[in-house]
Design a protein around this motif. Sequence first.
Motif, PDB file in Angstrom:
ATOM      1  N   GLU A 148       0.814  -1.213   0.000  1.00 58.09           N
ATOM      2  CA  GLU A 148       0.000   0.000   0.000  1.00 58.09           C
ATOM      3  C   GLU A 148       0.850   1.268   0.000  1.00 58.09           C
ATOM      4  N   SER A 149       2.085   1.155   0.459  1.00 57.38           N
ATOM      5  CA  SER A 149       2.966   2.333   0.417  1.00 57.38           C
ATOM      6  C   SER A 149       3.199   2.784  -1.022  1.00 57.38           C
ATOM      7  N   ARG A 150       3.063   1.860  -1.970  1.00 56.62           N
ATOM      8  CA  ARG A 150       3.263   2.181  -3.377  1.00 56.62           C
ATOM      9  C   ARG A 150       2.096   2.977  -3.963  1.00 56.62           C
ATOM     10  N   SER A 151       1.044   3.136  -3.182  1.00 52.57           N
ATOM     11  CA  SER A 151      -0.111   3.897  -3.645  1.00 52.57           C
ATOM     12  C   SER A 151      -0.138   5.319  -3.098  1.00 52.57           C
ATOM     13  N   GLN A 152       0.874   5.697  -2.359  1.00 49.10           N
ATOM     14  CA  GLN A 152       0.960   7.081  -1.880  1.00 49.10           C
ATOM     15  C   GLN A 152       1.396   7.981  -3.046  1.00 49.10           C
ATOM     16  N   LYS A 153       1.182   9.281  -2.898  1.00 49.57           N
ATOM     17  CA  LYS A 153       1.362  10.183  -4.047  1.00 49.57           C
ATOM     18  C   LYS A 153       2.808  10.331  -4.505  1.00 49.57           C
ATOM     19  N   ASP A 154       3.771  10.209  -3.575  1.00 51.85           N
ATOM     20  CA  ASP A 154       5.177  10.295  -3.945  1.00 51.85           C
ATOM     21  C   ASP A 154       6.028   9.662  -2.842  1.00 51.85           C
ATOM     22  N   GLU A 155       7.348   9.686  -3.026  1.00 51.68           N
ATOM     23  CA  GLU A 155       8.248   9.015  -2.090  1.00 51.68           C
ATOM     24  C   GLU A 155       8.191   9.626  -0.695  1.00 51.68           C
ATOM     25  N   ARG A 156       8.137  10.935  -0.602  1.00 55.83           N
ATOM     26  CA  ARG A 156       8.069  11.592   0.702  1.00 55.83           C
ATOM     27  C   ARG A 156       6.800  11.217   1.431  1.00 55.83           C
ATOM     28  N   ASN A 205      -1.466   1.943  -7.534  1.00 55.32           N
ATOM     29  CA  ASN A 205      -0.023   2.052  -7.279  1.00 55.32           C
ATOM     30  C   ASN A 205       0.650   2.982  -8.290  1.00 55.32           C
ATOM     31  N   ILE A 206       1.746   3.607  -7.868  1.00 54.65           N
ATOM     32  CA  ILE A 206       2.517   4.473  -8.763  1.00 54.65           C
ATOM     33  C   ILE A 206       3.790   3.779  -9.255  1.00 54.65           C
ATOM     34  N   THR A 235       4.246   0.825 -10.977  1.00 54.05           N
ATOM     35  CA  THR A 235       4.260   0.305 -12.341  1.00 54.05           C
ATOM     36  C   THR A 235       4.303   1.437 -13.373  1.00 54.05           C
ATOM     37  N   ASP A 236       3.732   2.594 -13.036  1.00 52.50           N
ATOM     38  CA  ASP A 236       3.841   3.745 -13.935  1.00 52.50           C
ATOM     39  C   ASP A 236       5.309   4.156 -14.085  1.00 52.50           C
ATOM     40  N   PHE A 237       6.037   4.119 -12.969  1.00 53.91           N
ATOM     41  CA  PHE A 237       7.455   4.461 -13.013  1.00 53.91           C
ATOM     42  C   PHE A 237       8.231   3.421 -13.820  1.00 53.91           C
ATOM     43  N   VAL A 238       7.897   2.152 -13.638  1.00 53.18           N
ATOM     44  CA  VAL A 238       8.574   1.088 -14.394  1.00 53.18           C
ATOM     45  C   VAL A 238       8.356   1.300 -15.892  1.00 53.18           C
ATOM     46  N   ARG A 239       7.122   1.607 -16.291  1.00 50.43           N
ATOM     47  CA  ARG A 239       6.844   1.861 -17.710  1.00 50.43           C
ATOM     48  C   ARG A 239       7.662   3.049 -18.216  1.00 50.43           C
ATOM     49  N   ARG A 240       7.784   4.059 -17.387  1.00 51.93           N
ATOM     50  CA  ARG A 240       8.551   5.256 -17.767  1.00 51.93           C
ATOM     51  C   ARG A 240      10.019   4.899 -18.006  1.00 51.93           C
ATOM     52  N   VAL A 241      10.587   4.096 -17.125  1.00 53.20           N
ATOM     53  CA  VAL A 241      11.968   3.651 -17.279  1.00 53.20           C
ATOM     54  C   VAL A 241      12.114   2.782 -18.521  1.00 53.20           C
TER      55      VAL A 241
END
Length: 280
Positions: A39-47, A243-244, A246-252
Motif C-alpha cells: 500500500e505504500s506504493r499507492s501514496q502520491k510520492d516518495e516523501r 499504485n505508482i 508500475t507507472d514508473f517502471v513503464r517510464r523507465v
Amino acid sequence: MNKFVAAAFAAFLAAAAFGAEWTEYENSLVGGVLQIRLESRSQKDERAALDWLAQKRADFFSSIKEGQVCDEARLAYENLFVVEQYHYMWELDATAKANDKFILDQFQKTAAWNDSHPVDSRNQWYSLSAYEVINTAMPLMKYSKKISFGLEEKKVYDSLIAAKCDKGLLYINAGLWYAFAPAIGGGSDSKAKDYFSFAAQNGPSDYEKFFGWAYLSQMEFKRGNLDACLKLLDRADAISPSNIYTDFVRRVNKAGCDIFEYADDKDKVMSKVNKYYGKK
C-alpha cells in the motif's frame, strides 16, 4: 571443499528450512506488514510514502497483543519495515549519510541476533527478512564482504527452495539475487524468471503476487518481449490499481532501461530517462 564437507554443509543449510515455528498470530502479522509495504506504493510520492510508512510502523507495533509475539518475530517485522523505509529514503537521496546509518544500524542488530542464534534455529520468515536487510546493506560493504554475504544468501535461498518452502517472498528475493548476479558468479535470468513466475502465481499475499508480476515483466523486457512486459505490468496493476510503481517502471522502460538497471545505477538510468523525456 571436499565431498564430505560439502555434503555436511548442504545438510546444515537444509536444516535452516525447518527452524523455529511461529504461532498463527505471529505468521499473520507478516502478511500485515507485506500489505502495508504494498500500500505504500499507492501514496502520491516518495516523501508521502515514507511519512505514511513511519506512521503505519508505529501503529503496527502498538497494536501487537502483549506477550503474543516472540523476539525473533518482532525483529523480523522490524526488518521488513526498515528495508521498505530505506528504499524510499534512497529514492529521495541516494547519497545521504543518514540513510547509511539507518540501514547499517538494522544490519548490526540483525547480525547480533544471527551470531547468537544458529542457522538451523531460525524461522523461515525471519531468515528472509534478515537477508533483505543484509542485501540492502551490501552496497555499503567492502567487496570481499559483498561476495561472502552474497554467496551465503544464495545458499540459504537455494536450501529453502530445495526444502519446498512455498513463501512467495523467498522466490521474489531469490529471483532478485539471480537477476542481479553476473553469470560468472552464478546469476541466471532463466532462474530469476522461474522464481518471479512462482511468486506471481502462488503468492499468497497481494504483495508477493504484485512484485512477482512486476519483476517478471522486467525479465520479458530484457528479452525484448515488450508486449509480454506490458501485459505483465497490467496484471500487477490489477492487484494494486492505485499504485505508482508500475507507472514508473513503464517510464523507465520507454527510455530503454529496466528496473534492475535502475537499482544498480540510478543516476545513469535517470540520465537516460530525462534525456528521453526531454529534460536537462
